[in-house]
Design a protein around this motif. Structure first.
Motif, PDB file in Angstrom:
ATOM      1  N   ALA A   1       0.763  -1.509  -0.109  1.00 18.81           N
ATOM      2  CA  ALA A   1      -0.372   0.001  -0.172  1.00 18.81           C
ATOM      3  C   ALA A   1       0.839   1.369   0.013  1.00 18.81           C
ATOM      4  O   ALA A   1       0.487   2.421   0.010  1.00 18.81           O
ATOM      5  N   SER A   2       1.469   1.391   0.789  1.00 19.26           N
ATOM      6  CA  SER A   2       2.779   2.041   0.941  1.00 19.26           C
ATOM      7  C   SER A   2       3.109   2.874  -0.566  1.00 19.26           C
ATOM      8  O   SER A   2       3.983   3.598  -0.935  1.00 19.26           O
ATOM      9  N   ALA A   3       4.152   1.333  -0.887  1.00 23.94           N
ATOM     10  CA  ALA A   3       4.531   1.962  -2.166  1.00 23.94           C
ATOM     11  C   ALA A   3       3.628   2.344  -3.027  1.00 23.94           C
ATOM     12  O   ALA A   3       3.889   2.361  -4.260  1.00 23.94           O
ATOM     13  N   CYS A   4       2.159   1.617  -3.690  1.00 26.38           N
ATOM     14  CA  CYS A   4       1.093   1.508  -4.252  1.00 26.38           C
ATOM     15  C   CYS A   4       0.378   3.240  -3.962  1.00 26.38           C
ATOM     16  O   CYS A   4      -0.266   3.792  -5.447  1.00 26.38           O
ATOM     17  N   GLY A   5       0.760   3.987  -3.249  1.00 29.33           N
ATOM     18  CA  GLY A   5      -0.322   5.011  -2.760  1.00 29.33           C
ATOM     19  C   GLY A   5      -1.439   4.812  -2.594  1.00 29.33           C
ATOM     20  O   GLY A   5      -2.638   4.745  -2.965  1.00 29.33           O
ATOM     21  N   LYS A   6      -1.931   3.136  -2.178  1.00 28.46           N
ATOM     22  CA  LYS A   6      -3.210   2.871  -1.841  1.00 28.46           C
ATOM     23  C   LYS A   6      -3.194   2.650  -0.595  1.00 28.46           C
ATOM     24  O   LYS A   6      -2.334   3.244   0.171  1.00 28.46           O
ATOM     25  N   PRO A   7      -5.057   2.464   0.236  1.00 29.09           N
ATOM     26  CA  PRO A   7      -5.356   2.299   1.481  1.00 29.09           C
ATOM     27  C   PRO A   7      -4.331   1.325   1.637  1.00 29.09           C
ATOM     28  O   PRO A   7      -4.671   0.133   0.770  1.00 29.09           O
ATOM     29  N   VAL A   8      -4.762   1.250   3.243  1.00 23.41           N
ATOM     30  CA  VAL A   8      -3.856  -0.780   3.578  1.00 23.41           C
ATOM     31  C   VAL A   8      -5.326  -1.703   3.199  1.00 23.41           C
ATOM     32  O   VAL A   8      -5.140  -2.338   2.862  1.00 23.41           O
ATOM     33  N   SER A   9      -6.630  -0.727   3.884  1.00 25.13           N
ATOM     34  CA  SER A   9      -7.912  -1.985   3.368  1.00 25.13           C
ATOM     35  C   SER A   9      -8.103  -2.335   2.075  1.00 25.13           C
ATOM     36  O   SER A   9      -8.408  -3.298   2.358  1.00 25.13           O
ATOM     37  N   THR A  10      -7.729  -1.180   1.075  1.00 28.30           N
ATOM     38  CA  THR A  10      -7.910  -1.590  -0.188  1.00 28.30           C
ATOM     39  C   THR A  10      -6.720  -3.186  -0.314  1.00 28.30           C
ATOM     40  O   THR A  10      -7.431  -3.510  -1.535  1.00 28.30           O
ATOM     41  N   VAL A  11      -6.027  -2.846  -0.009  1.00 27.37           N
ATOM     42  CA  VAL A  11      -4.507  -3.564  -0.511  1.00 27.37           C
ATOM     43  C   VAL A  11      -5.583  -5.518   0.038  1.00 27.37           C
ATOM     44  O   VAL A  11      -4.987  -6.641  -0.571  1.00 27.37           O
ATOM     45  N   MET A  12      -5.626  -4.942   1.505  1.00 26.23           N
ATOM     46  CA  MET A  12      -5.422  -6.588   1.823  1.00 26.23           C
ATOM     47  C   MET A  12      -7.132  -7.346   1.282  1.00 26.23           C
ATOM     48  O   MET A  12      -7.094  -8.271   1.412  1.00 26.23           O
ATOM     49  N   GLU A  13      -8.163  -6.123   0.905  1.00 26.62           N
ATOM     50  CA  GLU A  13      -9.585  -7.155   0.568  1.00 26.62           C
ATOM     51  C   GLU A  13      -8.631  -8.162  -0.863  1.00 26.62           C
ATOM     52  O   GLU A  13      -8.780  -8.435  -1.041  1.00 26.62           O
ATOM     53  N   ASP A  14      -7.831  -6.777  -1.652  1.00 24.18           N
ATOM     54  CA  ASP A  14      -7.498  -7.599  -2.973  1.00 24.18           C
ATOM     55  C   ASP A  14      -6.737  -8.632  -2.465  1.00 24.18           C
ATOM     56  O   ASP A  14      -6.713  -9.458  -3.463  1.00 24.18           O
ATOM     57  N   CYS A  15      -6.074  -8.214  -0.896  1.00 21.75           N
ATOM     58  CA  CYS A  15      -4.882  -9.767  -1.268  1.00 21.75           C
ATOM     59  C   CYS A  15      -6.164 -10.759  -0.546  1.00 21.75           C
ATOM     60  O   CYS A  15      -5.589 -12.216  -0.293  1.00 21.75           O
ATOM     61  N   SER A  16      -6.749 -10.866  -0.578  1.00 21.05           N
ATOM     62  CA  SER A  16      -7.504 -11.676   0.570  1.00 21.05           C
ATOM     63  C   SER A  16      -7.660 -13.001  -0.025  1.00 21.05           C
ATOM     64  O   SER A  16      -8.197 -13.660  -0.043  1.00 21.05           O
ATOM     65  N   ARG A  17      -8.376 -12.734  -1.413  1.00 26.47           N
ATOM     66  CA  ARG A  17      -8.384 -13.252  -2.777  1.00 26.47           C
ATOM     67  C   ARG A  17      -7.156 -13.654  -3.722  1.00 26.47           C
ATOM     68  O   ARG A  17      -6.955 -12.243  -4.003  1.00 26.47           O
TER      69      ARG A  17
END
Length: 268
Positions: free
Chosen positions: A215-231
């Motif tokens: 998230a820090s490298a992409c400039g996205k919220p951590v919640s968004t990345v965690m949701e994308d990584c859930s699957r």
């Protein structure tokens, strides 16, 4: 009289014993000369052919004689680090050692890291490593002073995708047919239920750390990345650019038709 003759004979024997004798040169054979012998040998530059030997290496007319250096050494000499296997401890040890050496060699020249790895799992999804291996490499990438440029080729799955995103902003690339995958860590816990529960908490912490780095490298919220990584989430290079994992796709055909040279050519 007899005593006088005896004394004279004794003196003659003593004089003969202490008189200097001619030295006879000893023939030195191969058996008499060991590898650590002090017997003088002619210097190597006196040997016919002009061959010399220095520090265990042989040279002929200034050119080094011997087997060529191995491929990793050639890549390291050009400040290239290649990750072509899952992130097991042996791979992590080599990558970190190369990064630290290149940091010692130059603190300003960039390092190019090529990534073709399935992360901490095999291509089939079987866990073979721990996320701490990827965290160690990511920390050293930030620790060394030279900028680290990353290039994805083949595959960059899981923890390898996280390492891809940790390159210097603006210098993260991917080849046209590379595949990038976001997923969550797999647990290798075995044993009693309490041990599995402890390991599950550790896996959850590792998952959050991985998502925070991405998230820090992409400039996205951590919640968004965690949701994308859930699957599992597959990203083609162009999609990875939109997501923020990389900055540019290396397309030689497109650049060959363009008068403007690619921005990365002067950096890699």
């Amino acid at each position: 009289m007899k005593l006088h003759v005896a004394l004279l004979s004794l003196l003659a024997l003593s004089a003969d014993a202490f008189s200097p004798r001619p030295l006879v040169p000893k023939t030195v054979t191969n058996k008499d000369v060991s590898s650590k012998s002090d017997v003088w040998r002619p210097p190597m530059n006196m040997v016919a052919g002009g061959a010399e030997k220095a520090y265990g290496q042989e040279y002929y007319e200034g050119a080094r004689i011997g087997p060529p250096p191995d491929l990793p050494s050639l890549l390291l000499h050009n400040r290239i680090v290649y990750i072509g296997m899952p992130l097991v401890p042996a791979v992590t040890e080599l990558v970190i050692a190369e990064l630290l050496y290149l940091n010692y060699e130059s603190t300003s020249d960039p390092i190019t890291m090529y990534i073709n790895s399935s992360g901490t799992t095999t291509a089939g999804g079987q866990a073979v490593g721990f996320e701490t291996e990827a965290f160690a490499i990511a920390d050293v990438m930030k620790y060394v002073r030279p900028p680290v440029h990353t290039v994805a080729l083949g595959q960059a799955f899981g923890a390898a995708a996280m390492l891809l995103s940790q390159g210097k902003r603006g210098k993260r690339f991917a080849l046209p047919n590379a595949t990038i995958l976001l997923n969550q860590p797999r647990s290798q816990a075995q044993g009693q239920a309490s041990d599995i529960a402890i390991k599950a908490r550790e896996v959850a912490n590792n998952r959050r750390t991985t998502c925070e780095l991405i998230a820090s490298a992409c400039g996205k919220p951590v919640s968004t990345v965690m949701e994308d990584c859930s699957r599992v989430k597959y990203l083609q290079p162009e999609e990875a650019v939109e997501y923020g994992l990389i900055d540019e796709v290396i397309d030689n055909k497109k650049w060959a038709m363009s008068s403007k040279p690619p921005s990365f050519m002067s950096q890699l």
